[in-house]
Write a protein that holds these residues in place. Structure first.
Motif, PDB file in Angstrom:
ATOM      1  N   THR A   1     -52.976 101.276  11.561  1.00 43.18           N
ATOM      2  CA  THR A   1     -52.118 101.637  10.422  1.00 43.18           C
ATOM      3  C   THR A   1     -52.925 101.711   9.124  1.00 43.18           C
ATOM      4  OG1 THR A   1     -51.705  99.286  10.122  1.00 43.18           O
ATOM      5  CG2 THR A   1     -50.090 100.504  11.405  1.00 43.18           C
TER       6      THR A   1
ATOM      7  N   TYR B   1     -38.367  99.072  10.072  1.00 38.89           N
ATOM      8  CA  TYR B   1     -39.664  98.417   9.925  1.00 38.89           C
ATOM      9  C   TYR B   1     -39.978  97.582  11.169  1.00 38.89           C
ATOM     10  CZ  TYR B   1     -39.508  99.686   5.018  1.00 38.89           C
ATOM     11  OH  TYR B   1     -39.448 100.391   3.855  1.00 38.89           O
TER      12      TYR B   1
ATOM     13  N   THR C   1     -33.617  95.335  10.150  1.00 38.45           N
ATOM     14  CA  THR C   1     -33.257  95.759   8.789  1.00 38.45           C
ATOM     15  C   THR C   1     -32.720  97.178   8.787  1.00 38.45           C
ATOM     16  OG1 THR C   1     -35.534  96.450   8.503  1.00 38.45           O
ATOM     17  CG2 THR C   1     -34.936  94.303   7.604  1.00 38.45           C
TER      18      THR C   1
ATOM     19  N   TYR D   1     -39.487  94.979  16.255  1.00 38.42           N
ATOM     20  CA  TYR D   1     -38.755  95.671  15.188  1.00 38.42           C
ATOM     21  C   TYR D   1     -37.976  94.645  14.368  1.00 38.42           C
ATOM     22  CZ  TYR D   1     -39.727 100.506  16.323  1.00 38.42           C
ATOM     23  OH  TYR D   1     -40.345 101.706  16.488  1.00 38.42           O
TER      24      TYR D   1
ATOM     25  N   ARG E   1     -46.574  95.245  12.484  1.00 34.77           N
ATOM     26  CA  ARG E   1     -47.529  96.240  12.982  1.00 34.77           C
ATOM     27  C   ARG E   1     -48.098  95.819  14.332  1.00 34.77           C
ATOM     28  NH1 ARG E   1     -52.510  95.251   8.679  1.00 34.77           N
ATOM     29  NH2 ARG E   1     -53.136  93.237   9.510  1.00 34.77           N
TER      30      ARG E   1
ATOM     31  N   GLY F   1     -36.847 102.268   6.264  1.00 31.84           N
ATOM     32  CA  GLY F   1     -36.969 101.678   7.588  1.00 31.84           C
ATOM     33  C   GLY F   1     -36.756 102.698   8.677  1.00 31.84           C
TER      34      GLY F   1
ATOM     35  N   VAL G   1     -45.915  94.056   7.760  1.00 30.64           N
ATOM     36  CA  VAL G   1     -44.632  94.708   8.038  1.00 30.64           C
ATOM     37  C   VAL G   1     -44.815  96.197   7.735  1.00 30.64           C
ATOM     38  CG1 VAL G   1     -42.216  94.905   7.354  1.00 30.64           C
ATOM     39  CG2 VAL G   1     -43.288  92.644   7.536  1.00 30.64           C
ATOM     40  N   GLU G   2     -44.675  97.020   8.761  1.00 28.35           N
ATOM     41  CA  GLU G   2     -45.005  98.444   8.626  1.00 28.35           C
ATOM     42  C   GLU G   2     -43.794  99.329   8.895  1.00 28.35           C
ATOM     43  OE1 GLU G   2     -46.730 100.522   7.509  1.00 28.35           O
ATOM     44  OE2 GLU G   2     -48.839  99.951   7.439  1.00 28.35           O
ATOM     45  N   ASP G   3     -43.920 100.571   8.440  1.00 32.79           N
ATOM     46  CA  ASP G   3     -42.896 101.551   8.802  1.00 32.79           C
ATOM     47  C   ASP G   3     -43.410 102.371   9.992  1.00 32.79           C
ATOM     48  OD1 ASP G   3     -44.628 103.616   7.773  1.00 32.79           O
ATOM     49  OD2 ASP G   3     -43.956 103.016   5.767  1.00 32.79           O
ATOM     50  N   GLU G   4     -42.501 103.147  10.574  1.00 35.28           N
ATOM     51  CA  GLU G   4     -42.880 103.895  11.775  1.00 35.28           C
ATOM     52  C   GLU G   4     -43.873 105.006  11.473  1.00 35.28           C
ATOM     53  OE1 GLU G   4     -38.775 104.747  13.195  1.00 35.28           O
ATOM     54  OE2 GLU G   4     -39.471 103.740  15.015  1.00 35.28           O
TER      55      GLU G   4
ATOM     56  N   HIS H   1     -46.544 104.887   9.455  1.00 32.01           N
ATOM     57  CA  HIS H   1     -47.924 104.395   9.491  1.00 32.01           C
ATOM     58  C   HIS H   1     -48.287 103.775  10.827  1.00 32.01           C
ATOM     59  CE1 HIS H   1     -47.263 104.668   5.102  1.00 32.01           C
ATOM     60  NE2 HIS H   1     -48.529 105.033   5.117  1.00 32.01           N
ATOM     61  N   ASN H   2     -47.309 103.157  11.485  1.00 28.81           N
ATOM     62  CA  ASN H   2     -47.646 102.506  12.761  1.00 28.81           C
ATOM     63  C   ASN H   2     -47.718 103.527  13.909  1.00 28.81           C
ATOM     64  OD1 ASN H   2     -47.825  99.423  13.663  1.00 28.81           O
ATOM     65  ND2 ASN H   2     -46.963 100.584  15.366  1.00 28.81           N
TER      66      ASN H   2
END
Ligand code: DAH
Length: 338
Positions: A184, A176, A167, A164, A179, A174, A138-141, A143-144
């Motif tokens: 990432t 989130y 959340t 997506y 990925r 977020g 589960v990544e944030d924007e 890092h992705n």
């Protein structure tokens, strides 16, 4: 001794002897009964025989005849009891055990072919000096996408192209998403370490693709990253060739085709051929100076290469698996072959 008295004792002895022999349950009990009644020296039959001498002479033939009948009856009873005890003993031995039959083999599980592939790829890259890094699914924007030079308007960020999580607004940091690439992990590693960097990362990635023979909404990538002084495209090609030759065997060839990825410049598609036909294995390139700068590396001092290959693809290619959905059907007839 009168004939009547003798015959009475004889009858008594017969029924006692018969009972003792009938009741003997094993060889030892049977032997004890034999000694008691038929023993040659002091058996009860022997004792009775001695009393035969005290019977009046006129009654002796009758007494002798009965005595012989008694002896035969007890001999026969002994023989019958022997056979009974022996067959009881044999029946107690488990006759269903056949030592010549093959044993019952316990079914033994095995690792999933993709797990085996991941372990083998880690081992190959480990020999080339790459250590394993891990990152969240589960990544944030940032890092992705952002740190990988994928700006907000880029089509790769389309919500329809990504999973997506709903959340937004509810969790800090977020939105989130699951990925969509293991690239990432490049960012996460460089955020935490100073160059030189030499890592791989293997794991799941997610894209809302319709499943078919070559696509699945979840699949695995192997990501590689090497950053150091004076790293060149030649190093990238050497590493990927060594990697391919180790995994497939000596007669594999690789080729680069010009391509574009936001986080590499120049970028290439990596094809491999093994026995027949070229297959696209993934992307690679020289880490874009913007990406190095985003994690605080000096792009004038350091250069690097990166690559991302599909684990299902290399595994399917080596084993001749025509449909990658087979990896996820959990059909033991398929899995058992690896
Ligand atoms: N992340 C790319 C993808 O999922 C693959 C890729 C391309 C990874 C180039 C890289 C790279 O590290 O340098 O399609």
């Amino acid at each position: 001794m009168s004939l009547a008295a003798f015959l009475a004792e004889l009858d008594e002895l017969q029924s006692a002897g018969q009972r003792a022999l009938d009741e003997a349950q094993d060889a030892a009990a049977l032997e004890a009964a034999r000694v008691e009644f038929l023993g040659a020296k002091s058996g009860r039959l022997k004792a009775l025989q001695k009393q035969l001498g005290a019977v009046p002479p006129s009654d002796k033939p009758a007494a002798g005849k009965r005595f012989n009948e008694l002896k035969q009856a007890l001999d026969a009873a002994l023989e019958g009891a022997r056979q009974r005890v022996e067959s009881q003993r044999a029946a107690a031995v488990d006759t269903t055990f056949d030592p010549s039959l093959p044993g019952n083999t316990r079914p033994l599980g095995r690792l999933h072919p993709l797990t085996q592939t991941i372990q083998e790829l880690q081992e190959i890259m480990g020999r080339l000096g790459f250590s394993v890094a891990d990152g969240p699914e589960v990544e944030d924007e940032f890092h992705n996408f952002e740190a990988l030079n994928i700006p907000a308007a880029h089509p790769a960020r389309d919500p329809l192209e990504n999973f997506y999580l709903s959340t937004a607004g509810k969790v800090v940091g977020g939105p989130y998403l699951l990925r969509s690439q293991t690239s990432t992990v490049q960012i996460r590693v460089m955020e935490q370490t100073r160059p030189p960097v030499r890592v791989i990362s293997l794991g799941r990635v997610y894209r809302p693709d319709t499943a078919d023979a070559t696509h699945y909404p979840m699949f695995h990538q192997i990501e590689g990253l090497l950053v150091d002084r004076r790293v060149t495209m030649a190093d990238l090609k050497s590493v990927l060739r060594l990697f391919a030759q180790s995994y497939f065997g000596g007669d594999v060839h690789i080729r680069f085709r010009p391509s574009f990825f936001p986080f590499t410049e120049p970028s290439v598609e990596v094809d491999m051929t093994w026995h027949q036909g070229w297959i696209e294995m993934g992307g690679a390139g020289m880490v874009d100076p913007h990406v190095l700068a985003a994690v605080g590396y000096d792009p004038d001092e350091y250069t690097g290469f990166a690559f991302g290959l599909g684990v299902e693809r290399v595994c399917a290619r080596r084993h001749g698996v025509a449909d990658i959905r087979d990896f996820y059907r959990n059909d033991v007839r398929f899995l058992r072959q690896f």
